[in-house]
Design an enzyme around this catalytic site. Structure first.
Site, PDB file in Angstrom:
ATOM      1  N   GLY A 280      -5.971   4.768   5.347  1.00 32.22           N
ATOM      2  CA  GLY A 280      -6.719   5.665   6.253  1.00 32.22           C
ATOM      3  C   GLY A 280      -7.587   4.837   7.296  1.00 32.22           C
ATOM      4  CB  VAL A 281      -9.036   1.355   7.736  1.00 33.62           C
ATOM      5  CG1 VAL A 281     -10.017   1.560   6.681  1.00 33.62           C
ATOM      6  CG2 VAL A 281      -7.832   0.541   7.041  1.00 33.62           C
TER       7      VAL A 281
ATOM      8  CG  HIS B  71      -1.994   0.956   1.244  1.00 32.37           C
ATOM      9  ND1 HIS B  71      -1.807   2.337   1.373  1.00 32.37           N
ATOM     10  CD2 HIS B  71      -3.578   0.648   0.623  1.00 32.37           C
ATOM     11  CE1 HIS B  71      -3.112   3.043   1.217  1.00 32.37           C
ATOM     12  NE2 HIS B  71      -3.874   1.798   0.836  1.00 32.37           N
TER      13      HIS B  71
ATOM     14  CB  ILE C 100      -0.425   6.160   0.796  1.00 33.40           C
ATOM     15  CG1 ILE C 100       0.224   7.172   0.105  1.00 33.40           C
ATOM     16  CG2 ILE C 100      -1.455   6.959   1.885  1.00 33.40           C
ATOM     17  CD1 ILE C 100      -0.886   7.745  -1.109  1.00 33.40           C
TER      18      ILE C 100
ATOM     19  CD  GLU D 258      -7.247  -0.262  15.312  1.00 35.59           C
ATOM     20  OE1 GLU D 258      -6.896  -0.913  16.368  1.00 35.59           O
ATOM     21  OE2 GLU D 258      -8.391  -0.430  15.189  1.00 35.59           O
TER      22      GLU D 258
END
Length: 210
Positions: A121-122, A112, A118, A126
């Site tokens: 986003g999740v 990723h 990057i 978290e």
């Protein structure tokens, strides 16, 4: 009496056949120009140079409330999913400011994305949830080591990519806590270099006692 003015004539207004200078002359002039500019650039760079000691001292006033050893006594998470490195501000039962240093050595960056790493986003959400957990698990009715689960998340906005080398400075605030049911609600934000990277309007957690 009236004055008569002669029009000003510039070299640019005089048109004639274009004359191209020999490459040797153009090259020498470019070198001369570079020779004049380079010392100025080096002087500016020297004035801007701070060095490691001065740069490191910029965070001298930031105290560590909980280091990574303290955090592992509160949160059940472990590598590679422990996403809070330290807590630098803490108001018991209310809010906290925590730090997550982003490293290229983290496994998610192998996919990723290859060539353009990057932080997902999740995982930013978290990390904010874990920071909220550090507050929640020390509140009345909860115990360190308890497992807490996401029950919902609303109003998430990502403002800028978070990449390896960044320091994600996170802030969470507990908006409600119902110890009888183990339900907590919180807000969260994450910043990189003072700029908002992620904003979460509401996170809902359910705590399960061990």
């Amino acid at each position: 009496a009236s004055a008569t003015y002669a029009p000003r004539t510039s070299l640019r207004s005089v048109r004639g056949p274009a004359v191209r200078m020999p490459a040797s002359i153009r090259g020498s002039r470019a070198e001369q120009r570079l020779a004049r500019v380079k010392p100025r650039c080096e002087t500016v760079a020297a004035l801007q140079w701070a060095g490691a000691e001065v740069t490191s001292a910029k965070t001298a006033d930031v105290e560590t409330v909980f280091d990574i050893n303290d955090i592992t006594k509160i949160l059940p998470h472990r590598y590679p999913f422990l996403l809070v490195d330290k807590v630098v501000e803490y108001e018991a039962g209310k809010r906290a400011v925590g730090v997550k240093s982003i490293s290229m050595n983290e496994p998610q960056f192998t996919g990723h994305f290859p060539g353009n790493p990057i932080m997902p986003g999740v995982m930013q959400i978290e990390a904010l949830a874990q920071l909220a957990g550090i507050v929640c698990l020390q509140m009345e009715g909860a115990s360190p080591g308890s497992v807490f689960f996401f029950a919902g998340v609303d109003g998430v906005k990502w403002k800028k990519p978070v990449i390896p080398g960044d320091t994600l400075m996170m802030e969470v605030e507990i908006k409600s806590w119902k110890p009888k049911f183990g339900i907590a609600k919180a807000t969260g934000r994450g910043y990189v270099d003072g700029k908002l990277a992620v904003d979460v309007k509401e996170m809902t957690f359910a705590l399960a006692k061990p």
